[in-house]
Write an enzyme that holds these catalytic residues in place. Structure first.
Site: not given
Ligand code: R5P
Length: 298
Positions: A35-36, A94, A127, A166, A189, A215
């Site tokens: 797997g390397e 993350q 992100h 969101d 959200k 998004d």
């Molecule tokens: C979250 O803050 C991101 O901007 C996306 O809204 C999120 O990662 C989308 O994930 P999912 O499709 O699993 O709801």
């Protein structure tokens, strides 16, 4: 200058190479039986400036390792400079401790990539735009918004609003809305667990309006499919979504999309997919990356 990428998105690599008139490096990627990761460069790169284009999408750790080993071999081949372009930066979500006793994995991965010997790093629609600061070397985060704005303009839609699904998506949505000269509405959200969320509230009016959600990532699809349902329950006409990175992890993602109230999902090819659905369109970010290369790297 030459361009090279791992096995995960050769089509995007070739598109960029054609647009910027760059030669793709002859390289072989493979796996050893355990797997390397195995890499072999098949040509001399002495004194070359090299651009690596590689998303750290699924399989995330393998794609990350390919970048790390690729940079090592490029140094051994005595290249002059290495620019790393990461269209989709895995681990980007993350970027803080969530839950409390967890690593800030985006910082860890950014530190690793900053210290393997590349000269600059470029990402697309991180992100959080502030995550560019997690890298210890210069990192520029570029936007893919222009390809979406162009596509929306071509639809010649009447009576539409841009939707931030969101609060984190608001700034991105505002940029698109300002360019199109329309209103923004925001959904509140609540994330219940990884991959599970619900919509609590709507700030703005969508009654008898077409809604375009903007998004950075679609993964389980929960955010966007719930948003489409909520918007329609508030009297919206058609709901479509423009998302930069189609992570789309669930095996039944297309089935979920087709059952959803979303009219159309438009994603970029920052992550390669072979999906087929009447509800899905994939726009290429090759032009965005090529323009960036031509303006800043060539
Ligand atoms: C979250 O803050 C991101 O901007 C996306 O809204 C999120 O990662 C989308 O994930 P999912 O499709 O699993 O709801």
């Amino acid at each position: 200058m030459k361009i090279i990428g791992g096995g995960n998105n050769q089509k995007l690599l070739q598109e960029i190479a054609d647009l910027s008139d760059l030669e793709v490096v002859d390289v072989e990627f493979g796996k050893f039986p355990d797997g390397e990761t195995r890499i072999e460069i098949k040509e001399s790169l002495l004194g070359q400036d090299v651009i690596i284009v590689q998303s750290t999408c699924h399989p995330v750790n393998d794609n990350l390792m390919e970048i790390i080993l690729l940079v090592d071999v490029l140094h051994r081949e005595m290249v002059d400079s290495i620019s790393l372009i990461i269209p989709y930066f895995g681990y980007s979500r993350q970027d803080r401790q969530m839950p409390q006793a967890s690593p800030v994995s985006a910082k860890v991965v950014a530190s690793i990539l900053s210290n393997i010997g590349v000269d600059k790093i470029t990402t697309i629609d991180l992100h959080s735009e502030y995550s560019a600061n997690l890298f210890d070397i210069f990192c520029l985060n570029i936007s893919s918004a222009s390809i979406f704005i162009q596509d929306i303009k071509e639809k010649k839609l009447q009576n539409f609003v841009i939707v931030a699904p969101d609060f984190g998506a608001l700034k991105r949505a505002r940029i698109v809305a300002d360019e199109l000269g329309c209103e923004v509405v925001v959904l509140e959200k609540k994330r219940i667990a990884a991959g599970k969320s619900t919509v609590l509230n709507l700030i703005g009016d969508v009654k008898d309006k077409n809604c375009i959600i903007i998004d950075d990532i679609i993964d389980s699809g929960g955010t966007i499919f719930n948003a489409a349902e909520f918007l329609q329950s508030k009297g919206a006409l058609e709901v479509s979504a423009y998302i930069t990175h189609g992570v789309c992890s669930p095996k039944n993602f297309i089935e979920k999309l087709e059952k959803s109230q979303l009219k159309e999902l438009i994603i970029s090819n920052s992550i390669k997919h072979n999906f087929q659905s009447v509800k899905l369109r994939i726009l290429s970010i090759a032009g965005t990356i090529s323009n960036y290369i031509d303006s800043y790297l060539l």
